[in-house]
Design an enzyme around this catalytic site. Structure first.
Site, PDB file in Angstrom:
ATOM      1  N   CYS A 111       0.851  -1.199   0.000  1.00 32.15           N
ATOM      2  CA  CYS A 111       0.000   0.000   0.000  1.00 32.15           C
ATOM      3  C   CYS A 111       0.888   1.252   0.000  1.00 32.15           C
ATOM      4  O   CYS A 111       1.672   1.439  -0.915  1.00 32.15           O
ATOM      5  CB  CYS A 111      -0.988  -0.051   1.155  1.00 32.15           C
ATOM      6  SG  CYS A 111      -2.389   1.102   0.959  1.00 32.15           S
ATOM      7  N   HIS A 166      -3.644  -4.907  -0.619  1.00 35.60           N
ATOM      8  CA  HIS A 166      -3.271  -5.546   0.640  1.00 35.60           C
ATOM      9  C   HIS A 166      -3.273  -7.065   0.449  1.00 35.60           C
ATOM     10  O   HIS A 166      -4.332  -7.685   0.460  1.00 35.60           O
ATOM     11  CB  HIS A 166      -4.262  -5.165   1.741  1.00 35.60           C
ATOM     12  CG  HIS A 166      -4.115  -3.751   2.212  1.00 35.60           C
ATOM     13  ND1 HIS A 166      -3.302  -3.409   3.266  1.00 35.60           N
ATOM     14  CD2 HIS A 166      -4.668  -2.604   1.761  1.00 35.60           C
ATOM     15  CE1 HIS A 166      -3.362  -2.101   3.464  1.00 35.60           C
ATOM     16  NE2 HIS A 166      -4.172  -1.590   2.554  1.00 35.60           N
ATOM     17  N   GLU A 213      -2.480  -9.327   2.518  1.00 36.65           N
ATOM     18  CA  GLU A 213      -2.973  -9.984   3.735  1.00 36.65           C
ATOM     19  C   GLU A 213      -4.493  -9.990   3.817  1.00 36.65           C
ATOM     20  O   GLU A 213      -5.070 -10.722   4.619  1.00 36.65           O
ATOM     21  CB  GLU A 213      -2.368  -9.320   4.976  1.00 36.65           C
ATOM     22  CG  GLU A 213      -2.950  -7.973   5.351  1.00 36.65           C
ATOM     23  CD  GLU A 213      -2.392  -6.790   4.575  1.00 36.65           C
ATOM     24  OE1 GLU A 213      -2.682  -5.644   4.963  1.00 36.65           O
ATOM     25  OE2 GLU A 213      -1.655  -7.008   3.578  1.00 36.65           O
TER      26      GLU A 213
END
Length: 212
Positions: free
Chosen positions: A87, A192, A194
């Site tokens: 990011c 992202h 994750e």
């Protein structure tokens, strides 16, 4: 093997920590720690720089920790440790950011971070939610990932690279929006990983196994 996720108070790192620890266990990639300690970053085998918020604030927060900032540069520039920016952590790889004011980045990838400007007025900024990746170049971190796989984005700015070969993937959002950049031992993801379910976990695992 030690992977250091840098904590410079740029966002909640809990989900990133858990995702990286999970995949490190699956691919036997050693220990993952979240740290603000320069000495840990200096001895890490891999370095991850996350980031949420505005480019100037994140840049100031990182530079405000002189030992940490210097350890990051030494690890990546001098020691060639594999690096992943996420990011705003990816955006900081740029030469300059244009959010609110001109702010110097790490200057690892030539280019500038500019506001997304969709051609379709119905498309909102920030660009938020799932989008299909369009992979532009082969890279070991893309092993098992293909164009059309989904990633989760939350951002209003993206990177215009000076050298097109540094853009590894993009998405369509009223025009092409940079999704992944990289060169040498460095890679950055605007989305992202994750939070990107199976695709994101695969990318994390590939990064942890990557030996550039």
């Amino acid at each position: 093997m030690l992977t250091a996720i840098i904590d410079y108070e740029s966002g909640n790192l809990h989900s990133a920590e858990k995702a990286f620890q999970r995949m490190a266990g699956e691919v036997e990639a050693g220990e993952v720690v979240v740290t603000s300690e320069a000495d840990v970053v200096a001895r890490a085998d891999r370095v991850v720089l996350p980031g949420d918020g505005a480019f100037p604030a994140c840049a100031a927060a990182l530079r405000g920790r002189s030992g940490l900032y210097d350890a990051l540069r030494h690890a990546v520039e001098d020691k060639g440790r594999p690096f992943l920016g996420i990011c705003v952590g990816m955006q900081l790889m740029a030469r300059i950011g244009r959010e609110y004011q001109d702010t110097d980045g790490l200057n690892w990838i030539g280019g500038e971070v500019v506001r997304i400007n969709p051609s379709d007025a119905a498309l909102k900024v920030p660009h938020m939610g799932w989008n299909d990746l369009d992979i532009n170049a082969n890279h070991p971190v893309f092993d098992g990932v293909q164009s059309g796989d989904h990633a989760y984005f939350v951002h209003s700015y993206h990177m215009h690279v000076s050298d097109p070969s540094d853009r590894l993937a993009h998405v369509e959002y009223g025009g092409e929006v940079t999704a992944v950049i990289g060169r040498d031992t460095m890679i950055g993801m605007q989305f992202h990983p994750e939070k990107s379910q199976a695709t994101g976990l695969r990318l994390i695992a590939n990064f942890l196994r990557w030996t550039p």
